[in-house]
Design a protein around this motif. Structure first.
Motif, short mmCIF file in Angstrom:
data_model
loop_
_atom_site.label_atom_id
_atom_site.label_comp_id
_atom_site.label_asym_id
_atom_site.label_seq_id
_atom_site.Cartn_x
_atom_site.Cartn_y
_atom_site.Cartn_z
N GLN A 111 -3.14 47.97 51.22
CA GLN A 111 -1.91 47.85 50.44
C GLN A 111 -1.13 49.18 50.45
O GLN A 111 -1.67 50.22 50.79
N GLY A 112 0.13 49.09 50.03
CA GLY A 112 0.99 50.27 50.00
C GLY A 112 0.44 51.40 49.15
O GLY A 112 0.72 52.58 49.41
N HIS A 113 -0.28 51.06 48.12
CA HIS A 113 -1.00 52.04 47.30
C HIS A 113 -2.42 51.49 47.13
O HIS A 113 -2.61 50.28 47.20
N THR A 125 -8.04 51.83 41.65
CA THR A 125 -6.66 51.46 41.97
C THR A 125 -5.76 52.58 41.45
O THR A 125 -5.88 53.00 40.30
N THR A 126 -4.88 53.06 42.32
CA THR A 126 -3.97 54.14 41.92
C THR A 126 -2.59 53.90 42.52
O THR A 126 -2.38 52.92 43.23
N GLY A 127 -1.66 54.81 42.26
CA GLY A 127 -0.30 54.67 42.76
C GLY A 127 0.69 55.08 41.70
O GLY A 127 1.81 55.46 41.98
N SER A 128 0.24 55.00 40.46
CA SER A 128 1.03 55.47 39.33
C SER A 128 0.46 56.84 38.97
O SER A 128 -0.68 56.95 38.52
N LEU A 129 1.23 57.88 39.22
CA LEU A 129 0.70 59.24 39.18
C LEU A 129 0.12 59.60 37.81
O LEU A 129 0.66 59.22 36.77
N ILE A 131 -2.63 58.60 36.45
CA ILE A 131 -3.61 57.64 35.92
C ILE A 131 -4.95 57.71 36.66
O ILE A 131 -6.00 57.49 36.08
#
Ligand SMILES: Cc1ncc(C[n+]2csc(CCOP(=O)(O)OP(=O)(O)O)c2C)c(N)n1
Ligand SMILES: [Mg+2]
Lengths: 285, 332
Positions: A111-113, A125-129, A131
């Motif tokens: 996935q993209g993140h 799971t990450t992508g939101s800085l 967290i």
């Protein structure tokens, strides 16, 4: 059972191997982002040397058993740099290398993140800085509670340090004396809108983390010897959480991407890819 | 009542709504010298940097810190000043939601939220960047008004509406350039809508990027002899109940399609409204058919925009299929 890859080799041989491996990692990064025509090359390349050392020397993980309960955890808190993570996971055997070509595509596991339920080896799971780092606190707390010997490694961006939750996490690591936690900051002085020291200054990071009760080291994040020895020190360290501030260059290894804001989240064209490959391979010699 | 367009001229646009909104913000900066803009490090993505380049002393880039940015904006707005806060929908509507609720909506501050990457328009980035609950969060808050323009012209107009409406206004913008369907001559207002196509068989209601898909669906249906009416409900809260009712009384079938969770989206609002007092039960209308398309209690995923919206049932093809099903009375 999980094992690290050939830690027994002599240090200089090890470093030579990791340097070569890091160039392979860089090649895959630019190729997969080009193929997807989407993704974040700058922050993937700046973290390539650190990630290579982690996945090919430090982390005790088992590609055959990605959820092995005693494995070391790794959290890519700067989730947008997942191309570098996917490459390391693929080269380490978590999934086929060919799958890198499916980055960000419809119904891909990549996935993209990063998404923990889709990609083998992705622990959070990450992508939101911000967290991701806070999640690594929970992983380390669980390890302490269950008296496990694994360590938790989190990689953060320097822009990411601006998120308030990062400092909430840093304080809790001190309270619970999380000496099973290692934070690595990819300190490339660039974020989305420009130079970090102009958008919102975050230095002095070493003094800040020390004030929060952490042991800190500042290293050259592209000097494999420093990376390796410091990560090994962090791995053996007891008593406090450990923070490595790695001075890096965004886009490292591809001249036209180095230290240029515009390469934060832009894919290379065919021509740019050809030049990038040439430069990275040139560095291989 | 909404104006009715004879025939919409679709033109591929070079400007995503996030850019058009910010461009208008720069122009507006010359008319109104009192408002300021707060950014959270994605100014090059929302195009708010254009404002910062022109008015550096009225532009505050607070770094990657959406919660603190929103609270600082509330502080700057405390005495009535208008403050625009720019960022991605997921972070502004969720990480900062408590500030938006209790410290912006409750004290009725003039904070205007410029929210990019609405719905699955950030398809390729994956779930963490897809604001598929933003309308639910924002429209649930008392005092908050919600706009969702679909093209360059309506995005520019949305900025003006936000500035001219007292109190908090949330504008959902999109990542990708899609289609222009309006012109400079079209006018927009809070609580307004536009009927983009007339038809007597079914009313398709949408907003943002899905308006184009609804028009596509109407084209597909027309080939089978089904005449669909298409309403662009660009003012999501408050929505144009009058236009909706007028249309529903004629077509006796309403299908809402939105790039959002079905739950607590515009479709839930419209469905409840239609059920509440049976406002359509006049002029001999005995029953009304209703359906709603959107994310069915699920997350999205990465991938090509069209493939993703098609999979989640909000493409033109999927809307046409749902319309056929609704009109034939088949149950899902
Ligand atoms: C909470 C949150 N806000 C904003 C973003 C959008 N965003 C993605 S990357 C980025 C800049 C990151 O800079 P940095 O942490 O320094 O990472 P690097 O330079 O290593 O790419 C931003 C603002 C995000 N992913 N998460
Ligand atoms: Mg950075």
């Amino acid at each position: 059972m999980g094992t690290t890859v050939g830690t027994e080799a002599k240090l200089d041989e090890r470093i030579a191997f990791l340097k070569k491996q890091a160039q392979q990692v860089r090649l895959h990064i630019v190729k997969m982002i080009h193929k997807a025509q989407s993704g974040h090359p700058g922050g993937s390349l700046s973290a390539a040397d650190i990630m290579t050392a982690l996945y090919f020397d430090i982390l005790n993980v088992d590609p055959k058993n990605p959820r092995w309960p005693d494995r070391d955890r790794f959290v890519l808190s700067k989730g947008h740099a997942c191309p570098v993570w996917y490459v390391c996971l693929a080269l380490r055997g978590f999934f086929p290398i060919e799958e890198l070509d499916t980055l960000r595509q419809f119904e891909s596991r990549l996935q993209g993140h990063p998404v923990s339920t889709k990609t083998p080896g992705v622990d959070a799971t990450t992508g939101s800085l911000g967290i991701g780092f806070a999640q690594s606190i929970g992983m380390a707390l669980e390890g302490k509670w269950l008296k496990k010997s694994y360590k938790v490694y989190a990689l953060l961006g320097d822009g990411e340090m601006q998120e308030g939750v990062v400092w909430e996490a840093a304080a809790s690591a001190n309270k619970y004396k999380l000496d099973n936690l290692v934070a690595i900051i990819d300190n490339n002085n660039l974020q989305n809108d420009g130079y970090t020291d102009r958008i919102m200054p975050i230095e002095p990071l070493d003094k800040k983390f020390e004030a929060f009760g952490w042991t800190t080291r500042r290293i050259d994040g592209h000097n494999m010897e420093q990376i390796l020895t410091t990560l090994r020190e962090a791995k053996a360290h007891r008593g406090t959480p450990f923070c490595i501030i790695a001075q890096t260059v965004k886009g490292k290894g591809v001249s036209f991407m180095e230290n240029v804001r515009g390469w934060h989240g832009k894919p290379p064209s065919d021509q740019e890819l050809a030049q990038a490959i040439q430069e990275i391979e040139g560095g291989l010699k | 009542m909404a104006s009715v367009k004879e025939k919409v001229q679709l033109r591929k646009t070079d400007s995503p709504t996030r850019k058009s909104f910010s461009e208008r913000m720069v122009e507006y900066g010359e008319i109104d010298h009192e408002f300021v803009v707060f950014e959270s490090d994605i100014g090059y993505s929302t195009y708010s940097y254009l404002f910062g380049d022109k008015y550096p002393d009225r532009y505050f880039n607070m770094g990657i810190a959406e919660l603190g940015t929103m609270a600082a904006a509330a502080g700057m707005a405390a005495d009535g000043r208008t403050v625009v806060v720019s960022g991605y929908g997921v972070f502004l509507t969720m990480r900062a939601v408590e500030v938006v609720r209790s410290f912006i909506c409750y004290p009725h501050l003039n904070v205007k939220i410029l929210s990019s990457h609405g719905g699955l328009t950030a398809a390729i980035d994956g779930v963490t960047h897809q604001a598929t609950e933003d309308i639910a969060y924002m429209s649930t808050l008392p005092e908050m008004k919600v706009l969702a323009p679909c093209d360059k012209f309506s995005a520019r107009a949305a900025f003006d509406i936000a500035m001219q409406t007292p109190g908090p206004v949330f504008t959902r913008l999109m990542r990708d350039p899609l289609w222009d369907m309006y012109t400079e001559k079209d006018t927009f207002r809070l609580g307004g809508s536009h009927v983009l196509r007339r038809g007597g068989d079914i009313t398709l209601v949408s907003y943002g990027d899905i308006v184009f898909q609804a028009l596509e669906a109407a084209d597909l249906l027309a080939k089978e002899g089904i005449e669909a009416e298409v309403i662009d409900m660009y003012s999501v809260k408050p929505f144009d109940a009058e236009t909706l009712l007028e249309s529903a009384r004629r077509t006796k079938a309403v299908l809402v399609a939105e790039n959002h969770q079905k739950r607590n989206g515009l479709g839930y609002e419209i469905g409840t409204f239609l059920l509440k007092h049976y406002p359509w039960k006049s002029a001999g209308v005995k029953s009304l058919k209703f359906d709603h398309l959107g994310l069915e209690d699920t997350f999205g995923e990465s991938g090509n925009y069209y493939k993703v919206i098609d999979k989640y049932g909000i493409s033109g093809r999927a809307i046409a299929e749902a319309a056929r099903r609704l009109l034939s009375g088949a149950r899902r």
